[in-house]
Design an enzyme around this catalytic site. Structure first.
Site, PDB file in Angstrom:
ATOM      1  N   HIS A 109      67.187 -69.013 -27.300  1.00 10.55           N
ATOM      2  CA  HIS A 109      66.754 -69.765 -28.484  1.00 10.55           C
ATOM      3  C   HIS A 109      65.842 -70.938 -28.126  1.00 10.55           C
ATOM      4  CE1 HIS A 109      66.587 -71.056 -32.520  1.00 10.55           C
ATOM      5  NE2 HIS A 109      67.851 -70.877 -32.876  1.00 10.55           N
ATOM      6  N   ASP A 137      58.021 -53.091 -37.557  1.00 12.95           N
ATOM      7  CA  ASP A 137      57.761 -51.651 -37.620  1.00 12.95           C
ATOM      8  C   ASP A 137      57.138 -51.184 -36.307  1.00 12.95           C
ATOM      9  OD1 ASP A 137      57.003 -49.060 -38.194  1.00 12.95           O
ATOM     10  OD2 ASP A 137      55.687 -49.580 -39.866  1.00 12.95           O
TER      11      ASP A 137
END
Length: 470
Positions: A183, A400
């Site tokens: 993170h 995608d």
């Protein structure tokens, strides 16, 4: 020696389901071309103690409506696209080292890379459960923990791979892409930007539509540093001994659709009465903060906080550059005593949430970065503090790789963080009636979770009764 090892897991849904995941040995995936050999300091927002954690993400993809070709292997396609993407995002292929004052610096050598794992599971996407909702009892098999030194539990990050990705083929032709990211390197928006670039490269688009911007100095401390705002989120709360310790957490998902939101709206003043607009995030967070406080059984005089994650990219003048993929998030604290929060109407909590978010400005962020340097990067602390980040519109489901959008995409579980595990999330999802809405990913000890659920149902029932009389 056999290059594979297998793991069997059980998933309790309508019936017990056992399946096997066979993984290849993990490999270090390098950038496809030579990249700069440099040392890049993180910003003073990036390297704060609370963000020194590994975060698990999981995306599920079906086996139909291919945009590439049904002869293509998702493991091969994603592996090659990752290597290409790391040319543009080469810091992700480096390793963190700690400098003076615990300053984190990326050592970009171009020789270490990210960890990549190829796997196969003898199960279909449909069998994994409908609707797909965290927590996923099979997560550790689709995203192996033991490979990364310093797992998600202990927050170890220095000298470790900054990104781990496992792609698991399913028997239906679909697959699961799961990753664990450090993170300190990026926030959710930054990670989606990287994964979107991987998807574009997988589909033949080069270069990616958004070029990455490092520029971490934009969110670093001033010289000399000076704290000019109030930051209660970093103050340590005095423990009065009330409430259950946050140990042995259970993880749950709670669905908030249009019906649940309408019920909650009946319990608070209208925007006109409040004199300000509020969002679904504000309303849900006020509700959850109140229910959580009741569930923990705190003393009335104890202070409680909820940290409201705020994207600050447009708080700057001019806004942060398009393509900035570092942490650009503030976590201002709404603060109350437990007694007042539990006794007052829900509108009281909502007003505190709104006021906390309104505090976030460019000066607030500069003051936060300065505080990190002056106070040694203090953590968020205490059982009585938790944070909620809204990931519904970040775009994980839109990533995608050539097989369309993900059936579920986003953070894999709640209760993330260096102890105490205080990070909870909203993600987009569906209920068992295929209705769209928000999923709250939430963690509490078992006894407190039971009380939380009862209190949440009580509030929703109260809102229903008001709504039914209108």
């Amino acid at each position: 020696m056999d290059s594979q090892f297998s793991t069997s897991i059980a998933y309790a849904a309508k019936e017990e389901l056992v399946f096997t995941v066979r993984r290849q040995e993990p490999e270090l995936l390098l950038p496809a071309k030579l990249t700069p050999r440099v040392h890049l300091p993180l910003s003073d927002i990036d390297d704060q103690e609370a963000l020194r954690v590994q975060v698990p993400i999981i995306n599920f993809y079906g086996g139909s409506d291919f945009q590439i070709s049904d002869r293509d292997d998702p493991v091969k396609v994603i592996r090659e696209a990752l290597s290409e993407a790391l040319v543009f995002y080469y810091p992700l292929a480096g390793r963190l080292m700690e400098g003076k004052g615990r300053k984190l610096i990326v050592d970009c050598t171009g020789e270490v890379g990210i960890l990549f794992i190829e796997a196969d599971a003898d199960i279909t996407l449909m069998q994994l459960g409908i609707p797909l909702q965290p927590p996923f009892p099979y997560l550790e098999d689709l995203l192996h923990d033991d490979i990364v030194p310093g797992s998600v539990d202990d927050g170890g990050i220095v000298g470790c791979p900054l990104l781990l990705i496992q792609v698991t083929r399913l028997t239906c032709g679909g697959f699961v892409m799961a990753c664990r990211f450090n993170h300190t390197m990026c926030d959710g928006i930054g990670l989606v930007q990287f994964l979107t670039a991987v998807g574009e490269l997988a589909r033949g688009r080069s270069p990616p539509s958004v070029q990455p911007v490092w520029e971490r100095k934009l969110l670093s401390a001033r010289d000399p540093p000076r704290v000019t705002c109030i930051h209660p989120e970093y103050d340590e709360l005095v423990d009065a001994g009330g409430g259950a310790p946050l140990e042995d957490l259970v993880h749950r998902s709670f669905f908030f659709g249009s019906s649940e939101m309408e019920k909650l709206k009946q319990l608070v003043p209208s925007p006109e009465q409040l004199g300000r607009h509020f969002t679904s995030y504000d309303l849900m967070t006020a509700c959850i903060w109140r229910c959580r406080t009741i569930a923990l059984g705190l003393e009335p005089n104890e202070d409680v906080r909820v940290l409201c994650a705020v994207n600050v990219r447009n708080k700057y003048k001019p806004p942060l550059p398009t393509g900035y993929y570092g942490n650009a998030v503030a976590c201002p604290a709404a603060l109350s005593t437990a007694g007042m929060l539990c006794k007052e109407p829900l509108g009281y909590a909502l007003k505190l949430v709104l006021e906390a978010k309104e505090d976030v400005t460019e000066e607030y962020m500069k003051s936060t970065a300065d505080l990190m340097v002056l106070r040694g990067r203090p953590p968020f602390t205490g059982t009585r503090t938790f944070s909620i980040s809204d990931l519904r519109r970040v775009g994980f489901r839109d990533v995608d790789f050539g097989w369309g959008k993900a059936g579920y995409g986003g953070v894999a579980k709640s209760g993330i963080g260096v102890k105490p595990r205080l990070f909870d999330f909203y993600v987009s999802g569906k209920n068992d009636k295929d209705q769209d809405g928000a999923l709250l990913l939430f963690s509490l000890p078992p006894t407190a979770m039971k009380v939380f659920e009862e209190e949440l149902q009580r509030l929703l029932k109260k809102g229903y009764h008001i709504l039914s009389t209108l």
